[in-house]
Scaffold this motif. Structure first.
Motif, PDB file in Angstrom:
ATOM      1  N   PHE A  97      75.611  54.227  35.846  1.00 50.67           N
ATOM      2  CA  PHE A  97      76.813  54.552  36.610  1.00 50.67           C
ATOM      3  C   PHE A  97      76.982  56.066  36.584  1.00 50.67           C
ATOM      4  O   PHE A  97      77.261  56.655  35.544  1.00 50.67           O
ATOM      5  CB  PHE A  97      78.021  53.861  35.989  1.00 50.67           C
ATOM      6  CG  PHE A  97      79.336  54.118  36.696  1.00 50.67           C
ATOM      7  CD1 PHE A  97      79.388  54.337  38.060  1.00 50.67           C
ATOM      8  CD2 PHE A  97      80.521  54.136  35.980  1.00 50.67           C
ATOM      9  CE1 PHE A  97      80.593  54.568  38.707  1.00 50.67           C
ATOM     10  CE2 PHE A  97      81.736  54.364  36.610  1.00 50.67           C
ATOM     11  CZ  PHE A  97      81.776  54.576  37.975  1.00 50.67           C
ATOM     12  N   VAL A  98      76.796  56.694  37.739  1.00 49.46           N
ATOM     13  CA  VAL A  98      76.868  58.154  37.848  1.00 49.46           C
ATOM     14  C   VAL A  98      78.032  58.496  38.765  1.00 49.46           C
ATOM     15  O   VAL A  98      77.945  58.322  39.987  1.00 49.46           O
ATOM     16  CB  VAL A  98      75.548  58.741  38.372  1.00 49.46           C
ATOM     17  CG1 VAL A  98      75.626  60.273  38.395  1.00 49.46           C
ATOM     18  CG2 VAL A  98      74.374  58.298  37.498  1.00 49.46           C
ATOM     19  N   GLU A  99      79.108  58.982  38.187  1.00 48.02           N
ATOM     20  CA  GLU A  99      80.347  59.240  38.918  1.00 48.02           C
ATOM     21  C   GLU A  99      80.277  60.575  39.659  1.00 48.02           C
ATOM     22  O   GLU A  99      79.515  61.468  39.273  1.00 48.02           O
ATOM     23  CB  GLU A  99      81.519  59.241  37.931  1.00 48.02           C
ATOM     24  CG  GLU A  99      82.881  59.210  38.593  1.00 48.02           C
ATOM     25  CD  GLU A  99      84.010  59.543  37.628  1.00 48.02           C
ATOM     26  OE1 GLU A  99      85.155  59.671  38.112  1.00 48.02           O
ATOM     27  OE2 GLU A  99      83.758  59.705  36.429  1.00 48.02           O
ATOM     28  N   GLY A 100      81.130  60.721  40.688  1.00 48.95           N
ATOM     29  CA  GLY A 100      81.093  61.928  41.498  1.00 48.95           C
ATOM     30  C   GLY A 100      82.363  62.744  41.516  1.00 48.95           C
ATOM     31  O   GLY A 100      82.463  63.696  42.299  1.00 48.95           O
ATOM     32  N   GLU A 101      83.339  62.423  40.664  1.00 48.04           N
ATOM     33  CA  GLU A 101      84.594  63.193  40.699  1.00 48.04           C
ATOM     34  C   GLU A 101      85.224  63.355  39.319  1.00 48.04           C
ATOM     35  O   GLU A 101      86.432  63.532  39.207  1.00 48.04           O
ATOM     36  CB  GLU A 101      85.584  62.541  41.667  1.00 48.04           C
ATOM     37  CG  GLU A 101      85.941  61.110  41.339  1.00 48.04           C
ATOM     38  CD  GLU A 101      86.905  60.503  42.342  1.00 48.04           C
ATOM     39  OE1 GLU A 101      87.057  61.059  43.453  1.00 48.04           O
ATOM     40  OE2 GLU A 101      87.523  59.481  41.998  1.00 48.04           O
ATOM     41  N   SER A 110      88.763  61.997  38.112  1.00 46.54           N
ATOM     42  CA  SER A 110      88.336  60.601  38.282  1.00 46.54           C
ATOM     43  C   SER A 110      89.414  59.731  38.930  1.00 46.54           C
ATOM     44  O   SER A 110      89.689  58.613  38.487  1.00 46.54           O
ATOM     45  CB  SER A 110      87.928  60.006  36.919  1.00 46.54           C
ATOM     46  OG  SER A 110      86.897  60.752  36.326  1.00 46.54           O
ATOM     47  N   ALA A 111      90.021  60.228  39.990  1.00 40.96           N
ATOM     48  CA  ALA A 111      91.163  59.529  40.591  1.00 40.96           C
ATOM     49  C   ALA A 111      90.813  58.138  41.098  1.00 40.96           C
ATOM     50  O   ALA A 111      91.655  57.230  41.051  1.00 40.96           O
ATOM     51  CB  ALA A 111      91.739  60.369  41.727  1.00 40.96           C
ATOM     52  N   SER A 112      89.600  57.944  41.584  1.00 36.53           N
ATOM     53  CA  SER A 112      89.242  56.638  42.138  1.00 36.53           C
ATOM     54  C   SER A 112      88.519  55.747  41.142  1.00 36.53           C
ATOM     55  O   SER A 112      88.120  54.627  41.492  1.00 36.53           O
ATOM     56  CB  SER A 112      88.375  56.815  43.389  1.00 36.53           C
ATOM     57  OG  SER A 112      87.094  57.318  43.057  1.00 36.53           O
ATOM     58  N   LEU A 113      88.355  56.195  39.897  1.00 30.81           N
ATOM     59  CA  LEU A 113      87.565  55.420  38.936  1.00 30.81           C
ATOM     60  C   LEU A 113      88.183  54.057  38.660  1.00 30.81           C
ATOM     61  O   LEU A 113      87.473  53.044  38.595  1.00 30.81           O
ATOM     62  CB  LEU A 113      87.397  56.202  37.634  1.00 30.81           C
ATOM     63  CG  LEU A 113      86.625  55.473  36.529  1.00 30.81           C
ATOM     64  CD1 LEU A 113      85.216  55.125  37.000  1.00 30.81           C
ATOM     65  CD2 LEU A 113      86.569  56.319  35.262  1.00 30.81           C
ATOM     66  N   ALA A 114      89.497  54.009  38.470  1.00 30.68           N
ATOM     67  CA  ALA A 114      90.136  52.721  38.176  1.00 30.68           C
ATOM     68  C   ALA A 114      89.882  51.722  39.300  1.00 30.68           C
ATOM     69  O   ALA A 114      89.640  50.531  39.043  1.00 30.68           O
ATOM     70  CB  ALA A 114      91.633  52.923  37.959  1.00 30.68           C
ATOM     71  N   THR A 115      89.900  52.195  40.548  1.00 29.01           N
ATOM     72  CA  THR A 115      89.632  51.316  41.684  1.00 29.01           C
ATOM     73  C   THR A 115      88.178  50.860  41.683  1.00 29.01           C
ATOM     74  O   THR A 115      87.872  49.690  41.969  1.00 29.01           O
ATOM     75  CB  THR A 115      89.963  52.031  43.003  1.00 29.01           C
ATOM     76  OG1 THR A 115      91.317  52.472  42.969  1.00 29.01           O
ATOM     77  CG2 THR A 115      89.777  51.098  44.186  1.00 29.01           C
ATOM     78  N   ILE A 116      87.261  51.778  41.360  1.00 28.72           N
ATOM     79  CA  ILE A 116      85.849  51.403  41.270  1.00 28.72           C
ATOM     80  C   ILE A 116      85.651  50.333  40.205  1.00 28.72           C
ATOM     81  O   ILE A 116      84.953  49.334  40.420  1.00 28.72           O
ATOM     82  CB  ILE A 116      84.980  52.639  40.974  1.00 28.72           C
ATOM     83  CG1 ILE A 116      84.968  53.582  42.177  1.00 28.72           C
ATOM     84  CG2 ILE A 116      83.548  52.226  40.617  1.00 28.72           C
ATOM     85  CD1 ILE A 116      84.241  54.892  41.927  1.00 28.72           C
ATOM     86  N   LEU A 117      86.279  50.507  39.045  1.00 26.72           N
ATOM     87  CA  LEU A 117      86.135  49.538  37.964  1.00 26.72           C
ATOM     88  C   LEU A 117      86.719  48.188  38.361  1.00 26.72           C
ATOM     89  O   LEU A 117      86.199  47.134  37.961  1.00 26.72           O
ATOM     90  CB  LEU A 117      86.819  50.051  36.702  1.00 26.72           C
ATOM     91  CG  LEU A 117      86.190  51.283  36.045  1.00 26.72           C
ATOM     92  CD1 LEU A 117      87.011  51.735  34.847  1.00 26.72           C
ATOM     93  CD2 LEU A 117      84.762  50.995  35.616  1.00 26.72           C
ATOM     94  N   MET A 173      88.063  58.828  31.630  1.00 27.93           N
ATOM     95  CA  MET A 173      87.399  57.588  31.988  1.00 27.93           C
ATOM     96  C   MET A 173      87.087  56.733  30.764  1.00 27.93           C
ATOM     97  O   MET A 173      86.885  55.525  30.884  1.00 27.93           O
ATOM     98  CB  MET A 173      86.138  57.872  32.806  1.00 27.93           C
ATOM     99  CG  MET A 173      84.835  57.832  32.077  1.00 27.93           C
ATOM    100  SD  MET A 173      84.537  59.279  31.052  1.00 27.93           S
ATOM    101  CE  MET A 173      84.485  60.554  32.297  1.00 27.93           C
ATOM    102  N   VAL A 174      87.047  57.327  29.568  1.00 25.97           N
ATOM    103  CA  VAL A 174      86.807  56.521  28.372  1.00 25.97           C
ATOM    104  C   VAL A 174      87.925  55.500  28.204  1.00 25.97           C
ATOM    105  O   VAL A 174      87.681  54.312  27.957  1.00 25.97           O
ATOM    106  CB  VAL A 174      86.677  57.414  27.129  1.00 25.97           C
ATOM    107  CG1 VAL A 174      86.510  56.552  25.878  1.00 25.97           C
ATOM    108  CG2 VAL A 174      85.488  58.364  27.272  1.00 25.97           C
ATOM    109  N   ALA A 175      89.165  55.959  28.358  1.00 26.87           N
ATOM    110  CA  ALA A 175      90.293  55.029  28.291  1.00 26.87           C
ATOM    111  C   ALA A 175      90.236  54.008  29.416  1.00 26.87           C
ATOM    112  O   ALA A 175      90.582  52.833  29.220  1.00 26.87           O
ATOM    113  CB  ALA A 175      91.614  55.802  28.338  1.00 26.87           C
TER     114      ALA A 175
END
Length: 444
Positions: A144-148, A153-160, A388-390
């Motif tokens: 998993f290689v994130e881009g923001e 990481s504003a969209s990370l929760a939505t991705i998860l 993103m760890v949390a």
């Protein structure tokens, strides 16, 4: 060929490809670089496909492009998710760099360039481990290689949430932290959170001649300076009421070391009181990271009617970001000098966390790192925030998480002449490959 030898065999190509990835200026904070961020994600996809993996996709979910790839393991084997990010910080003043930030330069056993350590080296550690196994790791691997990450990481929760089935794993390796020293690896066990805001101070409805009205009428820039000065007491302790702190860590962090690492000038006092590690890892900070006001070059003898600043506050690992932002806002509103008007605009919020290092996955990670580095790892905190760890902890509470590193105290992440220690990079690649082998019960 054993695992260590296999990593040695792929390392030259890995270092070359790291330079190619750094050459893509994937600065997620700059809208004009959106095409480069997309190009960077596509570059990662190409490397994954070259390993024979077709189960790879780019996802956005309203944010910058992230890459998810799945390498199946043998039946019954655990699945490990390997995380890194391909976006980077802006360069700052390019003239201050020794060389082009996006053209890797090698000197004294280090590579220099923007993102060469944070966190494109993390991307390449994962790819090195996968290459060492010829694209067929002995356990299931999700890459998993994130881009923001560099913009929160504003969209990370939505991705998860939307790609939970793709990202679910028994354990997670977050390769985005710092080692204790060159030659001394670290696992990060606490991370501070982050909140920020923009505060605007106004004293006039229009600019005034400073000679005609100065001495009686306050200017906004001076008022702003006085307001910002209230963020700390005379000893440099954060003076924002309502911010909490965790107990000081036991690890000794000598002042002499901090001065050497930070480049603090002779005679400049350090901020705050108590053990250095506590001030860096478990206590709150307050930093003015930007001011909008008339530049020196454009200055005139004028009372400024308004001025604004961006304030960044790191919070204790267990602090609530919402409460911390409210405390910061209240402080700024209540400490305005001379009745100046204050308007606070909320910025980003990110949770800190503690990362327990326990369980069979953690035990395997420790053994792999000892084998690769030849020394016991150090357990540290980080003053920086990796929200993103949390997010992973909340999304997958039953999984183990370890936070690893490719950076060292000389890496200057986010700064001028960011760099990567090549010897430590090789050890990090070996450690991760050995970890995958240990999880499969294979010898190193």
């Amino acid at each position: 060929m054993n695992v260590s030898d296999a990593v040695d065999a792929v390392l030259p190509s890995v270092v070359d490809d790291l330079a190619a990835l750094v050459a893509i200026p994937s600065v997620s904070a700059l809208p004009t670089h959106a095409g480069y961020v997309q190009q960077s994600a596509e570059w990662v996809v190409a490397q994954i496909r070259a390993l024979g993996c077709d189960d790879v996709r780019i996802v956005t979910e309203g944010g910058q492009p992230a890459v998810i790839a799945r390498f199946p393991g043998p039946v019954g084997a655990p699945t490990v998710c390997l995380y890194a990010h391909h976006d980077v910080q802006p360069t700052g003043d390019v003239a201050l760099w020794t060389s082009d930030p996006f053209a890797v330069r090698e000197a004294d056993g280090r590579l220099f360039g923007r993102g060469v350590a944070d966190d494109k080296a993390g991307v390449m550690v994962h790819l090195a481990a996968l290459r060492a196994f010829g694209g067929k790791p002995p356990v299931g691997v999700t890459l998993f290689v994130e881009g923001e990450e560099e913009i929160g990481s504003a969209s990370l929760a939505t991705i998860l949430e939307r790609h939970r089935d793709l990202l679910a794993a028994d354990a997670y390796v977050i390769a985005d932290s710092g080692n204790w020293n060159v030659g001394e690896p670290a696992f990060t066990t606490t991370l501070r959170g982050l909140v920020d805001c923009v505060v605007e101070v106004s004293t006039l409805d229009h600019a005034l001649h400073s000679g005609q009205y100065g001495g009686a009428v306050p200017d906004a820039l001076t008022a702003l300076c006085r307001l910002l000065a209230t963020l700390h007491d005379a000893d440099g302790n954060v003076a924002i009421e309502g911010l909490s702190a965790m107990p000081d860590p036991e690890l000794d962090y000598p002042e002499s070391r901090l001065r050497a690492e930070s480049g603090a000038l002779d005679g400049v006092r350090l901020l705050g009181e108590g053990p250095i590690a506590g001030r860096l890892w478990t206590k709150p900070t307050a930093t003015v990271i930007g001011i909008d006001a008339t530049s020196v070059a454009d200055a005139s003898n004028t009372l400024a009617p308004s001025a604004r600043a961006k304030v960044s506050v790191r919070i204790a690992p267990d602090a609530d970001p919402g409460q911390a932002l409210a405390a910061l806002t209240t402080h700024l509103q209540q400490h305005a000098p001379w009745g100046a008007r204050v308007r606070v605009s909320d910025g980003t919020k990110g949770s800190g966390t503690t990362v327990p290092f326990q369980g069979p996955f953690a035990d395997a990670a420790r053994a792999a790192f000892v084998e690769a580095w030849g020394v016991e790892p150090v357990f540290t905190g980080q003053g920086g925030s990796i929200p993103m760890v949390a997010d992973f902890q909340q999304a997958f509470p039953a999984a183990e998480i370890v936070v690893t590193a490719v950076c060292d105290p000389d890496s200057r992440m986010h700064g001028i002449d960011e760099s990567l220690h090549l010897g430590d990079f090789a050890k990090a690649c070996k450690a991760e490959a050995l970890l995958l082998a240990r999880l499969a019960g294979e010898a190193g």
